[in-house]
Design an enzyme around this catalytic site. Structure first.
Site, PDB file in Angstrom:
ATOM      1  N   GLY A  52       0.799  -1.231   0.000  1.00 14.36           N
ATOM      2  CA  GLY A  52       0.000   0.000   0.000  1.00 14.36           C
ATOM      3  C   GLY A  52       0.830   1.279   0.000  1.00 14.36           C
ATOM      4  CE  LYS A  83       2.792   0.596  -5.760  1.00 15.51           C
ATOM      5  NZ  LYS A  83       2.834   0.188  -4.358  1.00 15.51           N
ATOM      6  CG  HIS A 101      10.721  15.407   0.449  1.00 14.74           C
ATOM      7  ND1 HIS A 101      10.428  16.737   0.255  1.00 14.74           N
ATOM      8  CD2 HIS A 101       9.892  14.706  -0.373  1.00 14.74           C
ATOM      9  CE1 HIS A 101       9.456  16.836  -0.650  1.00 14.74           C
ATOM     10  NE2 HIS A 101       9.119  15.621  -1.045  1.00 14.74           N
ATOM     11  CG  ASP A 125       8.978  15.863  -6.752  1.00 14.05           C
ATOM     12  OD1 ASP A 125       7.943  16.133  -6.117  1.00 14.05           O
ATOM     13  OD2 ASP A 125       9.530  14.752  -6.707  1.00 14.05           O
ATOM     14  CG  HIS A 175       5.716  16.600  -3.138  1.00 19.14           C
ATOM     15  ND1 HIS A 175       5.645  15.483  -3.954  1.00 19.14           N
ATOM     16  CD2 HIS A 175       4.563  16.639  -2.435  1.00 19.14           C
ATOM     17  CE1 HIS A 175       4.486  14.879  -3.749  1.00 19.14           C
ATOM     18  NE2 HIS A 175       3.809  15.548  -2.834  1.00 19.14           N
ATOM     19  CG  ASP A 192       5.789  14.022  -7.680  1.00 16.57           C
ATOM     20  OD1 ASP A 192       6.442  14.806  -8.411  1.00 16.57           O
ATOM     21  OD2 ASP A 192       6.052  13.872  -6.467  1.00 16.57           O
ATOM     22  NE  ARG A 214      -1.332   5.229  -4.599  1.00 13.30           N
ATOM     23  CZ  ARG A 214      -0.844   4.118  -4.084  1.00 13.30           C
ATOM     24  NH1 ARG A 214      -0.013   3.365  -4.785  1.00 13.30           N
ATOM     25  NH2 ARG A 214      -1.182   3.744  -2.854  1.00 13.30           N
TER      26      ARG A 214
END
Length: 450
Positions: A30, A34, A144, A179, A181, A267, A273
């Protein structure tokens, strides 16, 4: 003579770092991160025939002493020792080092970090020695990670380690982050030096990690050397280009970096996602193409990306751009073909979501950031300190027929000393972190000890 023409087209040497083990690491059931996406990317590159044009290397694993050029000894020792079986013996450390939900302890965690960091450090060494024009590490870009803390699926900051290596030979390094973020770990590491300019384009407002306010511009000697472009949901290719190109052009003109590091988190693509932007492959990759056009030594890294079929599409396409090789939109047969159905196309569809970034909003922010840049001295002249020794790297190229050699290609020894101590990062300096007040965090740790 088709192949001759292609070699003339691309005279840049592109070094590519990949370890076949990387796809086996598993954050847990979950979890959105990945590492398998790196293996998918590699397999797609291979089946498009791009491997033939790359200088393919297996990264040497970064050692603890490589990692402690930036991270604290305590933190790296913890990462090296902790396992899923022993985590209950490390409860206090897990809290201090922020390891748990977002950043779980999984089997092989330290090796995973060693491979990711090894690719970025190794790529920097190749750029330093002028053996490579471009170094690519899709397992890197873990922006990060903090000096003594995991964050946002990142544990060891391969980018900071790569930049520290580049600083031995390059007076000024530019870091660009696309990215979705904010690139908080990299910004924080170099917040008070003018030898690294950080420039991040990210979703800002009620979004992880909460930092990246355009008013955060650096401190001390680093004042105005941190650049943050705050974006809203739904940005599309066209809007992104209207701000990315002019801002990067100005930075290149005024800062005149001698090397550039580009974090290509996927992302920010449509349909991610965890993301909320609406970029196609064209919009995302045109950033890569534009940065490449300045012809300065370039490190290209991965990062976020949680719809993994699109991550593999994106990084494969961006590798082809770095090589100046055109590839078909029809995805070739590969081991993971079923992921790319039903259309088996490289390009991805954007959605009809609203773009909340109005032209006025974008231009207003662009002008403010360009105004801040006027405050920097034109290409600051650096005192280069005595150069620390290079990592002593012995390398052989991987033969094309032997794309996944089992033997170690090169060993790394020696020292990765940081630039001048006066420029070292101080967490208490001039920056507030909405997630936690860093100064009080240190006090809280002292209270716990007593």
């Amino acid at each position: 003579g088709g192949s001759i023409k292609r070699t003339q087209m691309s005279n840049k040497k592109v070094f590519y770092y990949y370890d076949r083990e990387v796809g086996n690491y598993y954050y847990g059931s979950g979890h959105p991160m990945k590492p398998h996406r790196i293996r998918m990317t590699n397999n797609l590159l291979l089946n498009y025939g791009l491997y033939k044009k790359l200088y393919v290397y297996r990264p040497t694993k970064a050692t603890s002493s490589d990692m402690t050029r930036f991270h604290t000894d305590d933190y790296i020792n913890f990462l090296r020792r902790v396992t899923p079986e022993t985590i209950e013996n490390f409860q206090r450390e897990s809290e201090i080092f922020n390891v748990g939900d977002d950043c779980p302890v999984f089997d092989g965690l330290f090796e995973f970090c060693s491979l990711s960091a090894g690719g970025s450090i190794g790529g920097a060494v190749k750029l330093n020695k002028k053996e490579a024009d471009i170094a690519v590490n899709w397992s890197g870009g873990l922006h990060h990670a903090k000096k003594s803390e995991a964050s946002g699926f990142c544990y060891v900051n391969d980018i900071v380690l790569g930049i520290l290596e580049l600083l031995k030979y390059h007076k000024r390094v530019l870091y660009i982050d696309i990215d979705i973020h904010h690139g908080d770990g990299v910004e924080e590491a170099f917040y008070s030096t003018n030898r690294v300019m950080t420039c991040s384009f990210h979703k800002y407002g009620e979004f992880f990690p909460g930092t990246g306010d355009p008013k955060d511009t650096g401190s001390g000697e680093g004042k105005n050397y941190a650049v943050n472009f705050p974006l809203r949901d739904g940005i599309d290719d066209e809007s992104y280009e209207t701000i990315f190109r002019p801002l990067i052009a100005k930075i290149m003109e005024w800062y005149q970096p001698e090397a550039v590091v580009l974090q290509c988190g996927a992302d920010s693509l449509a349909g991610d996602r965890l993301g909320c932007f609406n970029l196609s492959l064209k919009g995302h990759s045109s950033c890569v193409e534009y940065v490449k056009s300045f012809n300065i030594p370039m490190m290209v890294l991965g990062g976020g990306g949680y719809t993994i079929r699109n991550v593999a599409r994106c990084w494969t396409y961006e590798t082809s751009i770095l090589l100046e090789e055109e590839i078909s939109d029809q995805i070739p047969y590969n081991e993971y073909l079923e992921y790319y159905g039903p259309d088996f196309r490289l390009q991805i569809e954007t959605s009809n979501m609203n773009n909340l970034n109005t032209p006025e909003y974008l231009q207003e922010n662009l002008q403010k950031l360009i105004e801040n840049l006027r405050n920097i001295e034109h290409a600051p002249s650096m005192q280069m300190h005595e150069r620390p020794p290079d990592m002593d790297v012995v390398i052989e190229k991987v033969h094309e027929e032997d794309l996944d050699p089992d033997e170690r290609i090169h060993q790394v020894t020696g020292d990765l000393t940081v630039f001048d101590d006066k420029e070292a990062y101080n967490p208490d300096e001039g920056k507030t972190d909405p997630e936690k007040n860093i100064t009080n965090y240190g006090e809280a740790m002292d209270v716990e000890k007593n």
